[in-house]
Design an enzyme around this catalytic site. Structure first.
Site, mmCIF file in Angstrom:
data_model
loop_
_atom_site.group_PDB
_atom_site.id
_atom_site.type_symbol
_atom_site.label_atom_id
_atom_site.label_comp_id
_atom_site.label_asym_id
_atom_site.label_seq_id
_atom_site.Cartn_x
_atom_site.Cartn_y
_atom_site.Cartn_z
ATOM 1 C CB CYS A 284 1.506 -3.326 5.502
ATOM 2 S SG CYS A 284 0.278 -3.651 5.821
ATOM 3 C CG HIS B 217 -0.496 -0.070 2.959
ATOM 4 N ND1 HIS B 217 0.381 1.031 3.284
ATOM 5 C CD2 HIS B 217 -0.160 -0.616 3.306
ATOM 6 C CE1 HIS B 217 0.636 0.632 4.090
ATOM 7 N NE2 HIS B 217 0.311 -0.105 4.795
#
Length: 172
Positions: A136, A120
């Site tokens: 992440c 992301h």
């Protein structure tokens, strides 16, 4: 053009996208400050073979803020960041990972999908090439936008400690 493989090097903090064995894009990333690991609650980036489970955010503006995989209607700015200093900013687009290796990154207490591990975009003030995430894989927003456009659902993703240079026969 669509990617058929994304390779993320934890040691180099880089992402390389491949089509038919040829590198077609290369970006700096930021993976977990806690290092590599697959366990729920570890705050680590999971290793191994994954695939893209879902593409989220198509059509949203650059720096769009996501909470629970839904756009909030906000756009990241230094002023918004000052209002919410503890937010882990998930911005622009999301590529949600699903582990492919039962018992290692799929199922039980090591499931990458249930851990909500994504590629992301992140806040503009966050460094790339330095492990700083909560698990992440963070990218600059413009890089995330470019990667998103190239990446189909089902694209293979390999996360490991190796270099992201040209693939050899045993890399994929």
């Amino acid at each position: 053009m669509q990617l058929d493989l994304i390779r993320i090097s934890l040691s180099e903090q880089t992402l390389t996208g491949y089509q038919a064995g040829q590198a077609v894009c290369h970006f700096p990333v930021s993976t977990a400050v806690n290092g590599a690991g697959e366990r729920e609650g570890s705050g680590c980036t999971p290793r191994g073979r994954h695939r893209i489970r879902a593409r989220i955010g198509d059509g949203q503006p650059l720096r769009a803020v996501f909470v629970g995989r839904r756009p909030t209607g906000e756009l990241w700015s230094p002023e918004l960041a000052a209002q919410y200093p503890r937010r882990d900013w998930i911005l622009t687009r999301i590529l949600w990972l699903c582990g492919e290796q039962p018992g290692f990154n799929r199922g039980g207490d090591c499931d990458s999908q249930r851990r909500y591990i994504y590629l992301h975009g992140t806040a503009d003030d966050q460094p790339m090439g330095v492990a700083r995430s909560h698990g992440c894989i963070r990218l600059r927003n413009q890089d995330m936008l470019e990667l998103f456009e190239l990446t189909p659902v089902g694209c293979q993703v390999i996360i490991d400690d190796g270099a992201t240079g040209p693939l050899t026969g045993d890399s994929a």
